[in-house]
Design a protein around this motif. Structure first.
Motif, short mmCIF file in Angstrom:
data_model
loop_
_atom_site.label_atom_id
_atom_site.label_comp_id
_atom_site.label_asym_id
_atom_site.label_seq_id
_atom_site.Cartn_x
_atom_site.Cartn_y
_atom_site.Cartn_z
N LEU A 47 0.82 -1.21 0.00
CA LEU A 47 0.00 0.00 0.00
C LEU A 47 0.86 1.26 0.00
CD1 LEU A 47 -2.68 -1.09 2.62
CD2 LEU A 47 -3.03 -0.83 0.16
N VAL A 48 1.94 1.23 0.77
CA VAL A 48 2.80 2.41 0.90
C VAL A 48 3.44 2.77 -0.44
CG1 VAL A 48 4.97 3.23 1.91
CG2 VAL A 48 3.26 2.11 3.35
N VAL A 49 3.78 1.74 -1.24
CA VAL A 49 4.44 1.99 -2.53
C VAL A 49 3.65 2.97 -3.38
CG1 VAL A 49 5.01 0.91 -4.74
CG2 VAL A 49 5.71 -0.18 -2.61
N HIS A 50 2.32 2.84 -3.36
CA HIS A 50 1.49 3.72 -4.17
C HIS A 50 0.74 4.76 -3.35
CE1 HIS A 50 1.52 2.16 -8.39
NE2 HIS A 50 2.24 1.25 -7.77
N GLY A 51 1.10 4.91 -2.09
CA GLY A 51 0.50 5.94 -1.26
C GLY A 51 -0.99 5.77 -1.05
N ARG A 52 -1.46 4.54 -1.00
CA ARG A 52 -2.89 4.29 -0.87
C ARG A 52 -3.28 4.28 0.60
NH1 ARG A 52 -4.57 -0.48 -4.78
NH2 ARG A 52 -6.40 0.83 -5.11
N LYS A 53 -4.30 5.05 0.93
CA LYS A 53 -4.72 5.21 2.33
C LYS A 53 -6.24 5.15 2.41
CE LYS A 53 -0.86 8.39 3.23
NZ LYS A 53 -0.48 9.76 3.67
N GLY A 54 -6.72 5.11 3.65
CA GLY A 54 -8.14 5.25 3.90
C GLY A 54 -9.00 4.20 3.23
N ALA A 55 -10.11 4.66 2.65
CA ALA A 55 -11.10 3.75 2.06
C ALA A 55 -10.51 2.96 0.90
CB ALA A 55 -12.32 4.55 1.60
N ALA A 56 -9.66 3.61 0.10
CA ALA A 56 -9.06 2.92 -1.05
C ALA A 56 -8.17 1.77 -0.57
CB ALA A 56 -8.24 3.89 -1.89
N ALA A 57 -7.39 2.00 0.49
CA ALA A 57 -6.53 0.95 1.03
C ALA A 57 -7.36 -0.19 1.60
CB ALA A 57 -5.62 1.52 2.11
N LYS A 58 -8.44 0.15 2.32
CA LYS A 58 -9.29 -0.89 2.91
C LYS A 58 -9.95 -1.73 1.83
CE LYS A 58 -13.08 -1.72 6.13
NZ LYS A 58 -13.71 -2.72 5.24
N ALA A 59 -10.42 -1.08 0.77
CA ALA A 59 -11.07 -1.82 -0.32
C ALA A 59 -10.08 -2.78 -0.99
CB ALA A 59 -11.64 -0.84 -1.35
N SER A 60 -8.85 -2.33 -1.17
CA SER A 60 -7.84 -3.18 -1.79
C SER A 60 -7.49 -4.36 -0.89
CB SER A 60 -6.59 -2.36 -2.10
OG SER A 60 -6.86 -1.38 -3.07
N LEU A 61 -7.36 -4.10 0.41
CA LEU A 61 -7.07 -5.19 1.34
C LEU A 61 -8.21 -6.19 1.39
CD1 LEU A 61 -5.42 -3.28 4.32
CD2 LEU A 61 -4.36 -5.11 2.98
N ASP A 62 -9.44 -5.69 1.41
CA ASP A 62 -10.59 -6.59 1.43
C ASP A 62 -10.60 -7.48 0.20
OD1 ASP A 62 -11.45 -5.60 3.83
OD2 ASP A 62 -12.98 -4.25 2.98
N ARG A 63 -10.20 -6.92 -0.95
CA ARG A 63 -10.16 -7.70 -2.19
C ARG A 63 -9.12 -8.81 -2.07
NH1 ARG A 63 -11.72 -10.51 -5.88
NH2 ARG A 63 -11.40 -10.05 -8.08
N VAL A 64 -7.95 -8.50 -1.52
CA VAL A 64 -6.91 -9.51 -1.32
C VAL A 64 -7.42 -10.61 -0.39
CG1 VAL A 64 -4.66 -9.94 -0.27
CG2 VAL A 64 -4.96 -8.02 -1.84
N PHE A 65 -8.10 -10.22 0.69
CA PHE A 65 -8.60 -11.21 1.64
C PHE A 65 -9.71 -12.07 1.02
CE2 PHE A 65 -7.36 -7.96 5.07
CZ PHE A 65 -6.07 -8.45 5.10
N THR A 66 -10.43 -11.52 0.06
CA THR A 66 -11.42 -12.32 -0.66
C THR A 66 -10.74 -13.36 -1.53
OG1 THR A 66 -13.03 -10.51 -0.70
CG2 THR A 66 -13.32 -12.24 -2.34
#
Length: 257
Positions: free
Chosen positions: A104-123
């Motif tokens: 996430l840090v590599v692309h500076g992703r934070k907040g809702a965008a970071a959570k959505a991406s993490l949720d997708r990985v966990f799916t």
């Protein structure tokens, strides 16, 4: 269709020896392409040339029509190339959660965008959510591979490069990774759809936003996941085509030891 990635007459040397002898290869948006061949024919060198780990002596590499063969590794990564090398290269002393946070840090992703991406990985890889507090170094080989792929996906790549993702992994995990690649091929990655829209995307087979370049020895895995294949020998592509043309005869001639 304009190719997402295109290699033309690429030559790469290692220690004075020419390893790649004019490689031509292209990947279109949303495709899964398998790069195959016996050990030592130049597959990993091709991946390292694409990502910038190794310098290209001759030829061109373009991403979205833009020349990248002279760009440094980090610029190529930010341009949309995600790379999971052989051996995975996770951080063994960081937890699963910390490893994912690096993506996430590599692309500076934070907040809702970071959570959505993490949720997708966990799916895609539910086991990671169960092991967030574990150190990367204590995970099994299959779990480490899932972590490495998940971390790469968090950089929101246009092209995901996987080098031998099934090596040393038990069959059930290979099947899970294969199912994940098929999901990514259909759905893409990084969309923040509601559940209802996600189901509609699956049904309608909406355009995927992620292409995958897969170096893999497991032929059945490639037949199951890939759209097209390239087979290499002695630093050049010797045969390519739709995955349906990867016949037993082609496997025997170009892939079997």
């Amino acid at each position: 269709m304009t190719a997402l990635l295109e290699l033309k007459s690429v030559e790469t040397y290692i220690g004075g020896s020419r390893i790649l002898r004019g490689v031509d290869l292209e990947i279109n948006p949303g495709e899964v392409v398998a790069l195959m061949g016996r050990n030592g024919v130049g597959k990993t060198t091709t991946l390292r040339s694409i990502t910038g780990v190794l310098p290209v002596r001759a030829g061109t590499i373009t991403l979205n029509g833009e020349s990248i063969e002279k760009l440094p590794m980090d610029v190529r990564a930010r341009a949309g190339i995600g790379y999971v090398p052989q051996g995975r290269d996770i951080f063994p002393h960081l937890t699963v959660e910390e490893n994912l946070h690096v993506g996430l840090v590599v692309h500076g992703r934070k907040g809702a965008a970071a959570k959505a991406s993490l949720d997708r990985v966990f799916t895609l890889f539910p086991v990671l959510k169960e092991m967030l507090a574990r150190k990367g170094g204590v995970l099994s080989g299959g779990q480490q591979q899932q972590l490495a792929i998940g971390r790469a996906l968090l950089t929101n790549p246009k092209l995901l490069i996987l080098d031998e993702p099934t090596e040393g992994i038990q069959p059930s995990i290979i099947e899970q990774i294969g199912d994940t690649l098929k999901k990514l091929k259909v759905e893409g990655f990084g969309h923040n759809y509601s559940e209802e829209v996600q189901n509609a995307v699956k049904i309608l087979k909406a355009e995927g936003n992620l292409a995958i370049l897969l170096v893999e020895q497991f032929v059945d895995f490639c037949r199951e996941c890939a759209d097209r294949f390239y087979a290499m020998d002695r630093g050049v592509v010797v045969v390519s085509g739709p995955i349906a043309t990867l016949t037993d005869e082609v496997v025997k001639e170009h892939l079997q030891v």
